[in-house]
Write an enzyme that holds these catalytic residues in place. Structure first.
Site, PDB file in Angstrom:
ATOM      1  N   ARG A   5       0.826  -1.220   0.000  1.00  0.00           N
ATOM      2  CA  ARG A   5       0.000   0.000   0.000  1.00  0.00           C
ATOM      3  C   ARG A   5       0.854   1.261   0.000  1.00  0.00           C
ATOM      4  O   ARG A   5       0.528   2.243   0.674  1.00  0.00           O
ATOM      5  CB  ARG A   5      -0.939   0.040   1.215  1.00  0.00           C
ATOM      6  CG  ARG A   5      -2.044  -0.984   1.212  1.00  0.00           C
ATOM      7  CD  ARG A   5      -3.307  -0.448   0.563  1.00  0.00           C
ATOM      8  NE  ARG A   5      -4.256  -1.530   0.351  1.00  0.00           N
ATOM      9  CZ  ARG A   5      -5.329  -1.751   1.113  1.00  0.00           C
ATOM     10  NH1 ARG A   5      -5.605  -0.955   2.108  1.00  0.00           N
ATOM     11  NH2 ARG A   5      -6.113  -2.758   0.849  1.00  0.00           N
TER      12      ARG A   5
ATOM     13  N   ARG B  71      -3.774   6.639   0.994  1.00  0.00           N
ATOM     14  CA  ARG B  71      -4.306   7.856   1.615  1.00  0.00           C
ATOM     15  C   ARG B  71      -3.321   8.608   2.505  1.00  0.00           C
ATOM     16  O   ARG B  71      -3.558   9.758   2.850  1.00  0.00           O
ATOM     17  CB  ARG B  71      -5.562   7.510   2.427  1.00  0.00           C
ATOM     18  CG  ARG B  71      -6.809   7.486   1.562  1.00  0.00           C
ATOM     19  CD  ARG B  71      -8.015   7.113   2.372  1.00  0.00           C
ATOM     20  NE  ARG B  71      -7.892   5.751   2.863  1.00  0.00           N
ATOM     21  CZ  ARG B  71      -8.714   5.186   3.735  1.00  0.00           C
ATOM     22  NH1 ARG B  71      -9.705   5.862   4.253  1.00  0.00           N
ATOM     23  NH2 ARG B  71      -8.529   3.938   4.118  1.00  0.00           N
TER      24      ARG B  71
ATOM     25  N   ARG C  69      -7.236  10.978  -6.076  1.00  0.00           N
ATOM     26  CA  ARG C  69      -8.430  10.182  -5.747  1.00  0.00           C
ATOM     27  C   ARG C  69      -9.692  11.048  -5.879  1.00  0.00           C
ATOM     28  O   ARG C  69     -10.696  10.600  -6.402  1.00  0.00           O
ATOM     29  CB  ARG C  69      -8.252   9.651  -4.330  1.00  0.00           C
ATOM     30  CG  ARG C  69      -9.426   9.037  -3.681  1.00  0.00           C
ATOM     31  CD  ARG C  69      -9.517   7.554  -4.004  1.00  0.00           C
ATOM     32  NE  ARG C  69     -10.313   6.893  -2.989  1.00  0.00           N
ATOM     33  CZ  ARG C  69     -11.614   7.053  -2.851  1.00  0.00           C
ATOM     34  NH1 ARG C  69     -12.272   7.830  -3.673  1.00  0.00           N
ATOM     35  NH2 ARG C  69     -12.259   6.430  -1.882  1.00  0.00           N
TER      36      ARG C  69
ATOM     37  N   ASP D 141      -7.052  -3.153  -7.227  1.00  0.00           N
ATOM     38  CA  ASP D 141      -7.527  -3.810  -6.004  1.00  0.00           C
ATOM     39  C   ASP D 141      -7.858  -5.259  -6.311  1.00  0.00           C
ATOM     40  O   ASP D 141      -8.217  -5.589  -7.447  1.00  0.00           O
ATOM     41  CB  ASP D 141      -8.764  -3.100  -5.448  1.00  0.00           C
ATOM     42  CG  ASP D 141      -8.991  -3.489  -3.993  1.00  0.00           C
ATOM     43  OD1 ASP D 141      -8.355  -2.889  -3.108  1.00  0.00           O
ATOM     44  OD2 ASP D 141      -9.757  -4.430  -3.739  1.00  0.00           O
TER      45      ASP D 141
ATOM     46  N   TYR E 222     -14.647 -12.159   0.508  1.00  0.00           N
ATOM     47  CA  TYR E 222     -15.387 -10.905   0.276  1.00  0.00           C
ATOM     48  C   TYR E 222     -16.660 -11.165  -0.517  1.00  0.00           C
ATOM     49  O   TYR E 222     -17.698 -10.548  -0.274  1.00  0.00           O
ATOM     50  CB  TYR E 222     -14.498  -9.881  -0.455  1.00  0.00           C
ATOM     51  CG  TYR E 222     -13.417  -9.328   0.434  1.00  0.00           C
ATOM     52  CD1 TYR E 222     -13.686  -8.273   1.305  1.00  0.00           C
ATOM     53  CD2 TYR E 222     -12.147  -9.863   0.442  1.00  0.00           C
ATOM     54  CE1 TYR E 222     -12.694  -7.770   2.144  1.00  0.00           C
ATOM     55  CE2 TYR E 222     -11.156  -9.375   1.281  1.00  0.00           C
ATOM     56  CZ  TYR E 222     -11.442  -8.337   2.132  1.00  0.00           C
ATOM     57  OH  TYR E 222     -10.478  -7.853   2.971  1.00  0.00           O
TER      58      TYR E 222
HETATM   59  O1  1CP Z   1      -0.043   0.343  -3.174  1.00  0.00           O
HETATM   60  C1  1CP Z   1      -0.471  -0.834  -3.231  1.00  0.00           C
HETATM   61  O2  1CP Z   1      -0.192  -1.696  -2.385  1.00  0.00           O
HETATM   62  C2  1CP Z   1      -1.270  -1.257  -4.474  1.00  0.00           C
HETATM   63  C3  1CP Z   1      -2.663  -1.185  -4.446  1.00  0.00           C
HETATM   64  C4  1CP Z   1      -3.535  -2.129  -3.627  1.00  0.00           C
HETATM   65  C5  1CP Z   1      -3.424  -3.501  -3.355  1.00  0.00           C
HETATM   66  C6  1CP Z   1      -2.280  -4.421  -3.717  1.00  0.00           C
HETATM   67  C7  1CP Z   1      -4.746  -1.693  -3.041  1.00  0.00           C
HETATM   68  C8  1CP Z   1      -5.228  -0.310  -3.080  1.00  0.00           C
HETATM   69  N1  1CP Z   1      -5.383  -2.791  -2.513  1.00  0.00           N
HETATM   70  C9  1CP Z   1      -4.600  -3.895  -2.669  1.00  0.00           C
HETATM   71  C10 1CP Z   1      -4.898  -5.284  -2.274  1.00  0.00           C
HETATM   72  C11 1CP Z   1      -6.045  -5.551  -1.358  1.00  0.00           C
HETATM   73  N2  1CP Z   1      -7.302  -4.983  -1.371  1.00  0.00           N
HETATM   74  C12 1CP Z   1      -6.023  -6.554  -0.361  1.00  0.00           C
HETATM   75  C13 1CP Z   1      -4.855  -7.467  -0.100  1.00  0.00           C
HETATM   76  C14 1CP Z   1      -3.807  -6.827   0.742  1.00  0.00           C
HETATM   77  C15 1CP Z   1      -4.235  -6.447   2.130  1.00  0.00           C
HETATM   78  O3  1CP Z   1      -4.551  -7.336   2.940  1.00  0.00           O
HETATM   79  O4  1CP Z   1      -4.274  -5.232   2.390  1.00  0.00           O
HETATM   80  C16 1CP Z   1      -7.289  -6.554   0.283  1.00  0.00           C
HETATM   81  C17 1CP Z   1      -7.732  -7.454   1.413  1.00  0.00           C
HETATM   82  C18 1CP Z   1      -8.083  -5.569  -0.378  1.00  0.00           C
HETATM   83  C19 1CP Z   1      -9.499  -5.251  -0.079  1.00  0.00           C
HETATM   84  C20 1CP Z   1      -9.648  -3.832   0.289  1.00  0.00           C
HETATM   85  N3  1CP Z   1      -9.564  -2.807  -0.616  1.00  0.00           N
HETATM   86  C21 1CP Z   1      -9.841  -3.276   1.564  1.00  0.00           C
HETATM   87  C22 1CP Z   1      -9.913  -4.036   2.878  1.00  0.00           C
HETATM   88  C23 1CP Z   1     -11.305  -4.242   3.334  1.00  0.00           C
HETATM   89  C24 1CP Z   1     -11.369  -4.962   4.676  1.00  0.00           C
HETATM   90  O5  1CP Z   1     -11.430  -6.185   4.706  1.00  0.00           O
HETATM   91  O6  1CP Z   1     -11.335  -4.262   5.687  1.00  0.00           O
HETATM   92  C25 1CP Z   1      -9.917  -1.875   1.414  1.00  0.00           C
HETATM   93  C26 1CP Z   1     -10.178  -0.847   2.463  1.00  0.00           C
HETATM   94  C27 1CP Z   1      -9.708  -1.606   0.027  1.00  0.00           C
HETATM   95  C28 1CP Z   1      -9.637  -0.279  -0.645  1.00  0.00           C
HETATM   96  C29 1CP Z   1      -8.286   0.128  -1.070  1.00  0.00           C
HETATM   97  N4  1CP Z   1      -7.480  -0.608  -1.919  1.00  0.00           N
HETATM   98  C30 1CP Z   1      -6.314   0.084  -2.170  1.00  0.00           C
HETATM   99  C31 1CP Z   1      -6.393   1.336  -1.447  1.00  0.00           C
HETATM  100  C32 1CP Z   1      -5.340   2.412  -1.476  1.00  0.00           C
HETATM  101  C33 1CP Z   1      -7.625   1.353  -0.763  1.00  0.00           C
HETATM  102  C34 1CP Z   1      -8.188   2.503   0.073  1.00  0.00           C
HETATM  103  C35 1CP Z   1      -9.177   3.212  -0.784  1.00  0.00           C
HETATM  104  C36 1CP Z   1      -9.228   4.695  -0.661  1.00  0.00           C
HETATM  105  O7  1CP Z   1      -9.989   5.146   0.210  1.00  0.00           O
HETATM  106  O8  1CP Z   1      -8.629   5.466  -1.432  1.00  0.00           O
END
Ligand code: 1CP
Length: 365
Positions: free
Chosen positions: A46, A50, A59, A96, A172
């Protein structure tokens, strides 16, 4: 099978950005060739997100989170932002893991300030909503982002493509949102293993259709995120984590043997050796609770270990951060190792603490 062929046709049309790159030697890839580097290559899960003001601005411009994922120009821009600031050795495609269910037809939304929302699928009948033959259009948007990145990234920066592992994506899809114990998915898997296996097979096939397009567009490495692997009993871990991941790895290796694959079975440190042996991954990402001794043992057996700084130390900063970075480096220097966090950067992280970390790992400060 027809479904998979349709997506493969689209993959074939994706222009290959790899050809011109083969002469470039990216230091990120060296541990996979058996070299240990000091300082080790580094990137952070990540690393786009944010905590960066420039991410928040882009964003806002994009609209919703998924609008950003499906906008190649802006998705490439946010991928590049942390590279410009910190010069990490690798960038990771901004997207994502939930793009895959969305592309399959189970629409995903991200409510502001909350996590993802999906219309849950709790039984076999719900699988009729999913179709791989329509997924190619959305996959192709992501492949375009990868191709742009390969053009725009510094030549010595590696590019990581990714997908969620079938088990984690399934949690999910079945829950309809994030959950603390993945209870609905675990329940379905016990109640109706044959039906749940159909969902896992759909996701395995989708990953096998999706990832080669990322590789052809220019990804040097693939990471498979299995964030909820740690909630499974040993026999369930074998069935829903190890076997589907092994099928994805085998398919990628058959077509692209030169591309290293990193697995991330989060929460499963006790099964790490078994995971490596059973899946044939080239590297494992290790979460924060994984003992450094386990990472050393993995690396000693020829697999790259990646990890495992606590993301909350990056919020705390100061001497506590420096101390732990030094402990990790002392334990892992000279081994096949990539510096990373144990999980993603949290939004409260001060960007200057990331700069402190980079300087410490590179022994500049
Ligand atoms: O910078 C990076 O790492 C690349 C982008 C990336 C990756 C590899 C994002 C952006 N998400 C992911 C993978 C991802 N998404 C995973 C696997 C890794 C981990 O465990 O974190 C998972 C479980 C998700 C699902 C997801 N997407 C969640 C979690 C939900 C939960 O279970 O609580 C969330 C909050 C997101 C949104 C998301 N994805 C990425 C970002 C930067 C965000 C935040 C969104 C925003 O508000 O801008």
């Amino acid at each position: 099978m027809k479904d998979v062929t349709a997506v493969q046709d689209l993959t074939a049309k994706t222009t290959s950005s790899r050809v011109s790159d083969t002469s470039v030697s990216r230091r990120f890839l060296k541990p996979f060739a058996g070299e240990s580097l000091s300082p080790p290559p580094m990137w952070l899960m990540r690393q786009a997100g944010r905590y960066l003001p420039e991410y928040r601005a882009t964003r806002k411009e994009a609209g919703s989170f998924l609008d950003l994922c499906y906008n190649p120009k802006l998705a490439a821009e946010v991928t590049l932002q942390p590279i410009r600031r910190y010069g990490f050795d690798a960038s990771i495609l901004f997207s994502d893991i939930l793009v895959v269910p969305d592309a399959l037809g189970q629409r995903v939304t991200f409510a502001e300030g909350e996590g993802p929302r999906l219309q849950p699928i709790r039984e076999v009948a719900g699988l009729a909503r999913l179709s791989l033959s329509n997924a190619g259009e959305k996959f192709a948007i992501v492949w375009e982002t990868v191709a742009r990145l390969r053009q725009d990234l510094p030549k010595d920066t590696a590019l990581i493509g990714f997908c969620g592992a079938p088990w984690t994506v399934a949690t999910y899809m079945v829950e309809g949102q994030g959950s603390s114990d993945q209870g609905e998915a675990r329940g379905w898997a016990y109640r109706d293993p044959a039906g749940f296996a159909q969902l896992i097979d759909i996701l395995t096939d989708a990953s096998i259709a999706y990832l080669p397009g990322q590789i052809k567009a220019g990804a040097d490495v693939i990471q498979i995120f299995d964030s909820w692997a740690g909630s499974l009993a040993e026999n369930q871990f074998q069935q829903w984590v190890v076997l589907p991941t092994a099928r994805i790895v085998a398919a990628l290796k058959a077509a692209h043997p030169e591309v290293p694959i990193i697995g991330f079975p989060k929460g499963a440190a006790a099964q790490l050796q078994h995971f490596v042996a059973g899946t044939n991954v080239d590297g494992v990402s290790c979460d924060t609770s994984c003992p450094l001794g386990v990472m050393q043992a993995v690396a000693a057996r020829g697999t790259v270990a990646q990890g495992n700084l606590d993301p909350l130390l990056l919020v705390a900063g100061g001497a506590a951060l420096d101390r732990r970075v030094d402990e990790i480096l002392d334990a892992m220097t000279g081994k096949r190792f990539i510096f990373n966090l144990g999980h993603g950067i949290v939004p409260e992280t001060p960007p200057e603490h990331v700069a402190q970390l980079v300087n410490r790992v590179r022994r500049n400060g």
